[in-house]
Scaffold this active site. Sequence first.
Site, PDB file in Angstrom:
ATOM      1  N   LYS A   1       1.013  -1.111  -0.106  1.00  0.00           N
ATOM      2  CA  LYS A   1       0.032   0.020  -0.171  1.00  0.00           C
ATOM      3  C   LYS A   1       0.849   1.214   0.021  1.00  0.00           C
ATOM      4  O   LYS A   1       1.409   1.620   1.114  1.00  0.00           O
ATOM      5  CB  LYS A   1      -0.950  -0.002   1.324  1.00  0.00           C
ATOM      6  CG  LYS A   1      -2.196   0.658   1.237  1.00  0.00           C
ATOM      7  CD  LYS A   1      -2.049   1.927   0.957  1.00  0.00           C
ATOM      8  CE  LYS A   1      -1.656   2.918   2.076  1.00  0.00           C
ATOM      9  NZ  LYS A   1      -1.444   4.282   1.826  1.00  0.00           N
TER      10      LYS A   1
ATOM     11  N   GLY B   1       7.086   5.488   8.057  1.00  0.00           N
ATOM     12  CA  GLY B   1       5.991   6.637   8.309  1.00  0.00           C
ATOM     13  C   GLY B   1       6.272   7.296   9.485  1.00  0.00           C
ATOM     14  O   GLY B   1       7.188   7.149  10.097  1.00  0.00           O
TER      15      GLY B   1
ATOM     16  N   GLU C   1       9.786   1.765  10.771  1.00  0.00           N
ATOM     17  CA  GLU C   1      11.021   2.786  10.423  1.00  0.00           C
ATOM     18  C   GLU C   1      10.334   4.098  10.784  1.00  0.00           C
ATOM     19  O   GLU C   1       9.500   4.408   9.538  1.00  0.00           O
ATOM     20  CB  GLU C   1      11.335   2.154   9.258  1.00  0.00           C
ATOM     21  CG  GLU C   1      12.842   2.724   9.073  1.00  0.00           C
ATOM     22  CD  GLU C   1      13.098   4.382   8.562  1.00  0.00           C
ATOM     23  OE1 GLU C   1      13.176   4.887   9.390  1.00  0.00           O
ATOM     24  OE2 GLU C   1      13.215   4.627   7.424  1.00  0.00           O
TER      25      GLU C   1
ATOM     26  N   CYS D   1      14.239  10.713   6.870  1.00  0.00           N
ATOM     27  CA  CYS D   1      14.543  10.679   8.335  1.00  0.00           C
ATOM     28  C   CYS D   1      16.037  10.395   8.500  1.00  0.00           C
ATOM     29  O   CYS D   1      16.277  10.510   9.815  1.00  0.00           O
ATOM     30  CB  CYS D   1      13.711   9.419   8.712  1.00  0.00           C
ATOM     31  SG  CYS D   1      13.983   8.066   7.657  1.00  0.00           S
TER      32      CYS D   1
ATOM     33  N   GLU E   1      10.785  16.492  14.189  1.00  0.00           N
ATOM     34  CA  GLU E   1      11.423  16.304  12.936  1.00  0.00           C
ATOM     35  C   GLU E   1      10.738  17.169  11.759  1.00  0.00           C
ATOM     36  O   GLU E   1       9.331  17.389  11.868  1.00  0.00           O
ATOM     37  CB  GLU E   1      10.784  14.859  12.505  1.00  0.00           C
ATOM     38  CG  GLU E   1      11.405  14.202  11.097  1.00  0.00           C
ATOM     39  CD  GLU E   1      11.157  12.958  10.605  1.00  0.00           C
ATOM     40  OE1 GLU E   1       9.922  12.452  10.823  1.00  0.00           O
ATOM     41  OE2 GLU E   1      12.193  12.342  10.293  1.00  0.00           O
TER      42      GLU E   1
HETATM   43  O1  TXE Z   1       2.978  10.196   7.369  1.00  0.00           O
HETATM   44  P1  TXE Z   1       1.881   8.795   7.441  1.00  0.00           P
HETATM   45  P2  TXE Z   1       2.723  11.449   6.590  1.00  0.00           P
HETATM   46  C1  TXE Z   1       7.269  11.957   9.088  1.00  0.00           C
HETATM   47  C2  TXE Z   1       7.685  13.144   8.473  1.00  0.00           C
HETATM   48  C3  TXE Z   1       6.268  13.772   7.815  1.00  0.00           C
HETATM   49  C4  TXE Z   1       5.078  13.046   8.546  1.00  0.00           C
HETATM   50  C5  TXE Z   1       3.934  12.818   8.260  1.00  0.00           C
HETATM   51  O2  TXE Z   1       8.159  13.908   9.523  1.00  0.00           O
HETATM   52  O3  TXE Z   1       6.248  15.156   7.908  1.00  0.00           O
HETATM   53  O4  TXE Z   1       5.777  11.728   9.081  1.00  0.00           O
HETATM   54  O5  TXE Z   1       3.939  12.191   6.871  1.00  0.00           O
HETATM   55  C6  TXE Z   1      -0.103   5.417   5.667  1.00  0.00           C
HETATM   56  N1  TXE Z   1      -3.106   2.985   9.064  1.00  0.00           N
HETATM   57  N2  TXE Z   1       7.628  10.708   8.091  1.00  0.00           N
HETATM   58  O6  TXE Z   1       1.422  12.209   7.217  1.00  0.00           O
HETATM   59  O7  TXE Z   1       0.556   9.301   7.702  1.00  0.00           O
HETATM   60  C7  TXE Z   1      -0.049   6.434   4.643  1.00  0.00           C
HETATM   61  O8  TXE Z   1      -1.182   6.144   3.692  1.00  0.00           O
HETATM   62  C8  TXE Z   1      -2.290   2.405   8.105  1.00  0.00           C
HETATM   63  C9  TXE Z   1       8.820  10.066   8.221  1.00  0.00           C
HETATM   64  O9  TXE Z   1       2.664  11.021   5.154  1.00  0.00           O
HETATM   65  O10 TXE Z   1       2.590   8.111   8.538  1.00  0.00           O
HETATM   66  C10 TXE Z   1       1.405   6.249   4.017  1.00  0.00           C
HETATM   67  O11 TXE Z   1       1.249   5.170   3.206  1.00  0.00           O
HETATM   68  N3  TXE Z   1      -1.472   3.174   7.405  1.00  0.00           N
HETATM   69  C11 TXE Z   1       9.004   8.779   7.265  1.00  0.00           C
HETATM   70  C12 TXE Z   1       2.331   5.935   5.236  1.00  0.00           C
HETATM   71  O12 TXE Z   1       1.050   5.414   6.424  1.00  0.00           O
HETATM   72  C13 TXE Z   1      -1.859   4.460   7.364  1.00  0.00           C
HETATM   73  C14 TXE Z   1       8.527   9.060   5.830  1.00  0.00           C
HETATM   74  C15 TXE Z   1       2.685   6.911   5.648  1.00  0.00           C
HETATM   75  O13 TXE Z   1       1.857   8.023   6.034  1.00  0.00           O
HETATM   76  C16 TXE Z   1      -2.495   5.123   8.337  1.00  0.00           C
HETATM   77  C17 TXE Z   1       7.193   9.735   5.883  1.00  0.00           C
HETATM   78  C18 TXE Z   1      -3.410   4.312   9.056  1.00  0.00           C
HETATM   79  N4  TXE Z   1      -4.279   4.648  10.001  1.00  0.00           N
HETATM   80  C19 TXE Z   1       6.900  10.588   6.854  1.00  0.00           C
HETATM   81  N5  TXE Z   1      -2.599   6.316   8.140  1.00  0.00           N
HETATM   82  C20 TXE Z   1      10.239   8.402   7.507  1.00  0.00           C
HETATM   83  N6  TXE Z   1      10.478   7.287   8.495  1.00  0.00           N
HETATM   84  O14 TXE Z   1      11.117   8.424   6.553  1.00  0.00           O
HETATM   85  C21 TXE Z   1      -1.648   6.528   7.231  1.00  0.00           C
HETATM   86  N7  TXE Z   1      -1.276   5.627   6.956  1.00  0.00           N
END
Ligand code: TXE
Length: 485
Positions: A174, A227, A249, A283, A384
């Site tokens: 996904k 994420g 991660e 990150c 972050e």
């Molecule tokens: O992350 P999300 P977002 C950090 C970075 C960024 C912040 C927000 O600081 O500004 O997170 O980013 C899926 N159940 N990182 O809002 O929401 C979503 O569809 C299951 C660091 O985009 O965590 C996507 O596929 N899945 C990071 C994925 O989670 C869910 C890289 C990541 O989105 C969900 C990205 C749920 N309830 C953001 N809600 C890194 N570690 O590098 C969302 N998703």
Amino acid sequence: MLSYEKLFIDGAWVAPLDGSIEETINPATGKPWAKVAFGGARDIDKAVEAAKRALSGPWGKMTAIERGTLLRRLADLYQANANALAELETKDSGRALRESRMDVGSHHQWYRWFASVAETRRGNTIPIDDTVHAYTSEVPVGVVGAITPWNVPLMITAWKLAPALAAGCTIVLKPAEQTPVTSLEFARLVEEAGFPPGVVNVVPGIGSIAGAALSSHRDVDKVSFTGEGQTAKTILQNSTGNMKRFSFELGGKAPHIIFEDADLEQAINAATNSSWALCGQSCALGARVLVQRSVYERVVEGFAERAKQVKVGNPSDPSIHMGPQAHGEQLSKTLSYIQSGVDEGARLVSGGKCLTEGDLAGGFFIEPTVFADVSNNMKIAREEIFGPVACLIPFETEDEAIAIANDSEFGLASGLWTRDMGRAHRVSSQIKAGMVWVNTYRYIRWSTPYGGMKASGWGRENGLEAMSQYLEVKTTIMSTTSRFP
Ligand code: TXE
């Protein structure tokens, strides 16, 4: 406008059952550039069922060598298509093409290396006494739900899928809603490589709908997620239906330490590069640059000079160094952190504003930004940002540098620059982070474990450690006598 109006489920391209067709935005223009199928909960159900069935089909009976052969075929196709994939990744995520080409051009190595790992992996015999023969073997965890973010979609896909496939798992991928296109292109390569139906399924969709349905599904045996930390907690709360495995991660706030005896030119090059690469959206970037006081002003000047040399613009132009932020929400988040840095009294040395002139109008562009005199308790040093914002923090002594480095809820990456190898060992052994780079930064390979301590996550990607996350150990104890007990 490009069109990707089908999901890839059970080896076939199918219309969403309860999802929708959505437009995805090019962050360089702020305009839609592709139509993409988004799956709903019923599509996720169908994909998980297919993945479960595939475990007991031809895939489940394949030898490691046969799985390795398929992975190498995928690697060949990936390598042949890397340039086209890089261009699409740049359109979808805004990452500068010169970076996307280098990054995507290396991904085939993940599939190749994990093919070899699959073929060479073996169990152990355990000596006890002559009444039993005891040994371990490894079996795949089962169905993996892989949930990926928007900053480096194809890279994270490779990090998760290469070891999972090598281990013999099946997958429902996904991708993030902001960057779904390249995952569907990837599915085409999986199809062409000849993986049996259901082994890899790709269902783009909204996190709170498709992501939530996947991560809480009772027939998903493991969730591998990259994420935000808060999303990981939500996933845990929603996943009480079965006893899944998880790897997470999550974010980072890496300390990048420059000691006074460092090769300063190299250190500044690495520290600036790792502040603005991916427009700050990774990150592992050196989000807190810790600089020893005696060289502090020289480093601040070095940052200011290099900030002026960064060419920001259309990321598809190979001469451009930095593209836009990947989506509008991220741009707003970065701008609010910049305002908070100013409000808390950090010295804004360079940048800080959106770029909206000429060709950049409508896109999510921002200047490379440098804050000096940051203190580690400011919000910009603790949270972050995920934008191109360098935060320079002065320190006096080695002990102080270590204390500041470790004063963070995160513990993903870190780096240090010194010519004193004793100090390099001393400091690296005391930093609480999953990775320490010494006199280099962001050196990442298929074979080097990557992952974080503390709030930066659970488990490791890459390396033999990643493979273990997709395997269960089975212990077999066999009596060699005819008597019991
Ligand atoms: O992350 P999300 P977002 C950090 C970075 C960024 C912040 C927000 O600081 O500004 O997170 O980013 C899926 N159940 N990182 O809002 O929401 C979503 O569809 C299951 C660091 O985009 O965590 C996507 O596929 N899945 C990071 C994925 O989670 C869910 C890289 C990541 O989105 C969900 C990205 C749920 N309830 C953001 N809600 C890194 N570690 O590098 C969302 N998703």
